[in-house]
Design an enzyme around this catalytic site. Structure first.
Site, PDB file in Angstrom:
ATOM      1  N   ARG A  57      11.984  -2.046   0.185  1.00 23.25           N
ATOM      2  CA  ARG A  57      11.549  -3.110   1.097  1.00 23.25           C
ATOM      3  C   ARG A  57      11.233  -4.410   0.356  1.00 23.25           C
ATOM      4  O   ARG A  57      10.834  -5.395   0.970  1.00 23.25           O
ATOM      5  CB  ARG A  57      10.309  -2.647   1.883  1.00 23.25           C
ATOM      6  CG  ARG A  57      10.633  -1.623   2.950  1.00 23.25           C
ATOM      7  CD  ARG A  57       9.417  -0.836   3.401  1.00 23.25           C
ATOM      8  NE  ARG A  57       9.706   0.093   4.478  1.00 23.25           N
ATOM      9  CZ  ARG A  57      10.434   1.216   4.339  1.00 23.25           C
ATOM     10  NH1 ARG A  57      10.922   1.542   3.161  1.00 23.25           N
ATOM     11  NH2 ARG A  57      10.661   2.000   5.371  1.00 23.25           N
TER      12      ARG A  57
ATOM     13  N   HIS B 161      -7.076   7.558   0.622  1.00 27.91           N
ATOM     14  CA  HIS B 161      -7.457   6.172   0.386  1.00 27.91           C
ATOM     15  C   HIS B 161      -6.473   5.226   1.090  1.00 27.91           C
ATOM     16  O   HIS B 161      -6.854   4.178   1.596  1.00 27.91           O
ATOM     17  CB  HIS B 161      -7.429   5.930  -1.135  1.00 27.91           C
ATOM     18  CG  HIS B 161      -8.225   4.751  -1.592  1.00 27.91           C
ATOM     19  ND1 HIS B 161      -9.561   4.614  -1.342  1.00 27.91           N
ATOM     20  CD2 HIS B 161      -7.875   3.663  -2.311  1.00 27.91           C
ATOM     21  CE1 HIS B 161      -9.988   3.493  -1.877  1.00 27.91           C
ATOM     22  NE2 HIS B 161      -8.977   2.888  -2.459  1.00 27.91           N
TER      23      HIS B 161
ATOM     24  N   VAL C  40       0.871  -1.173   0.000  1.00 26.26           N
ATOM     25  CA  VAL C  40       0.000   0.000   0.000  1.00 26.26           C
ATOM     26  C   VAL C  40       0.913   1.229   0.000  1.00 26.26           C
ATOM     27  O   VAL C  40       1.703   1.428   0.919  1.00 26.26           O
ATOM     28  CB  VAL C  40      -0.943   0.008   1.221  1.00 26.26           C
ATOM     29  CG1 VAL C  40      -2.026   1.056   1.018  1.00 26.26           C
ATOM     30  CG2 VAL C  40      -1.574  -1.362   1.445  1.00 26.26           C
ATOM     31  N   ILE C  41       0.803   1.994  -1.071  1.00 25.11           N
ATOM     32  CA  ILE C  41       1.703   3.140  -1.266  1.00 25.11           C
ATOM     33  C   ILE C  41       0.873   4.422  -1.217  1.00 25.11           C
ATOM     34  O   ILE C  41      -0.113   4.569  -1.949  1.00 25.11           O
ATOM     35  CB  ILE C  41       2.450   2.996  -2.612  1.00 25.11           C
ATOM     36  CG1 ILE C  41       3.237   1.671  -2.629  1.00 25.11           C
ATOM     37  CG2 ILE C  41       3.388   4.187  -2.829  1.00 25.11           C
ATOM     38  CD1 ILE C  41       3.872   1.313  -3.962  1.00 25.11           C
TER      39      ILE C  41
ATOM     40  N   THR D  76      -2.875  10.191  -1.325  1.00 22.62           N
ATOM     41  CA  THR D  76      -4.319   9.985  -1.256  1.00 22.62           C
ATOM     42  C   THR D  76      -4.751   9.454   0.108  1.00 22.62           C
ATOM     43  O   THR D  76      -4.093   8.566   0.666  1.00 22.62           O
ATOM     44  CB  THR D  76      -4.797   8.992  -2.356  1.00 22.62           C
ATOM     45  OG1 THR D  76      -6.086   8.525  -1.999  1.00 22.62           O
ATOM     46  CG2 THR D  76      -3.873   7.817  -2.503  1.00 22.62           C
TER      47      THR D  76
HETATM   48  N1  INI Z   1      -4.643  -1.496  -2.956  1.00 26.03           N
HETATM   49  C1  INI Z   1      -3.367  -1.855  -2.647  1.00 26.03           C
HETATM   50  O1  INI Z   1      -3.092  -3.048  -2.483  1.00 26.03           O
HETATM   51  N2  INI Z   1      -2.398  -0.917  -2.552  1.00 26.03           N
HETATM   52  C2  INI Z   1      -2.653   0.421  -2.706  1.00 26.03           C
HETATM   53  O2  INI Z   1      -1.700   1.241  -2.612  1.00 26.03           O
HETATM   54  C3  INI Z   1      -3.986   0.818  -3.016  1.00 26.03           C
HETATM   55  N3  INI Z   1      -4.296   2.211  -3.204  1.00 26.03           N
HETATM   56  O3  INI Z   1      -3.408   3.072  -3.009  1.00 26.03           O
HETATM   57  O4  INI Z   1      -5.401   2.569  -3.537  1.00 26.03           O
HETATM   58  C4  INI Z   1      -4.983  -0.186  -3.138  1.00 26.03           C
HETATM   59  N4  INI Z   1      -6.268   0.109  -3.432  1.00 26.03           N
HETATM   60  C5  INI Z   1      -7.216  -0.863  -3.875  1.00 26.03           C
HETATM   61  C6  INI Z   1      -7.930  -1.556  -2.733  1.00 26.03           C
HETATM   62  O5  INI Z   1      -7.057  -2.449  -2.081  1.00 26.03           O
HETATM   63  C7  INI Z   1      -9.141  -2.356  -3.228  1.00 26.03           C
HETATM   64  O6  INI Z   1      -8.698  -3.367  -4.104  1.00 26.03           O
HETATM   65  C8  INI Z   1     -10.177  -1.503  -3.960  1.00 26.03           C
HETATM   66  O7  INI Z   1     -10.531  -0.383  -3.179  1.00 26.03           O
HETATM   67  C9  INI Z   1     -11.450  -2.333  -4.262  1.00 26.03           C
HETATM   68  O8  INI Z   1     -12.052  -2.826  -3.064  1.00 26.03           O
END
Ligand code: INI
Length: 154
Positions: A128, A89, A82-83, A87
Site C-alpha cells: 500500500r 496493541h 499500523v501493522i 499484538t
Molecule cells: N505506532 C504506529 O504508528 N504503528 C504501529 O504499528 C504501532 N504498534 O504496532 O505498536 C505503534 N505503536 C506506538 C504508538 O503509536 C505510540 O507511539 C506509543 O504507544 C506511545 O504513545
C-alpha cells in the site's frame, strides 16, 4: 439538479502533514506519495506545506488538533502505518488514531485525510506504500485537495 463537485487545483492552499515515525520504512514512502500528489496534481508550493513528525500513529490526533487550532491550514493529511504483527496493541493504536482524527475533522470542519494504513502484515503495508496497491499517502493527499475545494463550494 445541482451537483457540487470540485477539481484538484490547490495552488495557494496550505496543507499540514502529520507523520508518525513508527514503521518509518513504510511511512516515508507514504509521505513521498503525499508530497508528490500535492506538488504534481495540486501545484502546491513547498512553502505552503508544513510537515510535523510524531512518535506513532497514536499521537497523530493530538498533533492534528493543535494544527487545526492554529487556523492556518486548509487541510491536514495524517500519514502513518499500523501493522498488526500479532499484538492487541494494534487495535488500541489504530482505533484511537482513527477516532481522534475524525473528531478533529468534525470539531473544526476541516478536511483531515486518513493516510494511515492498517494492515495485518508488513508485506501488505509495503504493497500500500507504492508497490502493488498504489500509494495510500498519495490517495490521502488527493482526497484532502478535493475536500478543500468541495467544502469551499458548499
Ligand atoms: N505506532 C504506529 O504508528 N504503528 C504501529 O504499528 C504501532 N504498534 O504496532 O505498536 C505503534 N505503536 C506506538 C504508538 O503509536 C505510540 O507511539 C506509543 O504507544 C506511545 O504513545
Amino acid at each position: 439538479m445541482n451537483i457540487i463537485e470540485a477539481n484538484f487545483k490547490a495552488s495557494g492552499k496550505k496543507f499540514a502533514i502529520v507523520v508518525s515515525r513508527f514503521n518509518s520504512f513504510v511511512v516515508e514512502r507514504l509521505l513521498e506519495g503525499a508530497l508528490d500528489a500535492l506538488k504534481r496534481h495540486g501545484d502546491v508550493a513547498d512553502s505552503d506545506i508544513t510537515i510535523v513528525k510524531v512518535p506513532g500513529a497514536y499521537e497523530l490526533p493530538i498533533a492534528a488538533k493543535r494544527l487545526a487550532q492554529k487556523g492556518e491550514f486548509d487541510a491536514i493529511i495524517a500519514i502513518g502505518a499500523v501493522i498488526r504483527g500479532g499484538t492487541p496493541h494494534f487495535d488500541f493504536v489504530a482505533g484511537e488514531c482513527n477516532k481522534g482524527l475524525a473528531q478533529v475533522a468534525m470539531e473544526f470542519t476541516l478536511p483531515v485525510a486518513f493516510g494511515v494504513i492498517t494492515t495485518d502484515t508488513i508485506e501488505q503495508a509495503i504493497d500500500r506504500a507504492g508497490i502493488k496497491v498504489g500509494n495510500k499517502g498519495a490517495e490521502a493527499a488527493l482526497s484532502a485537495i478535493e475536500m478543500v475545494n468541495v467544502l469551499a463550494k458548499i
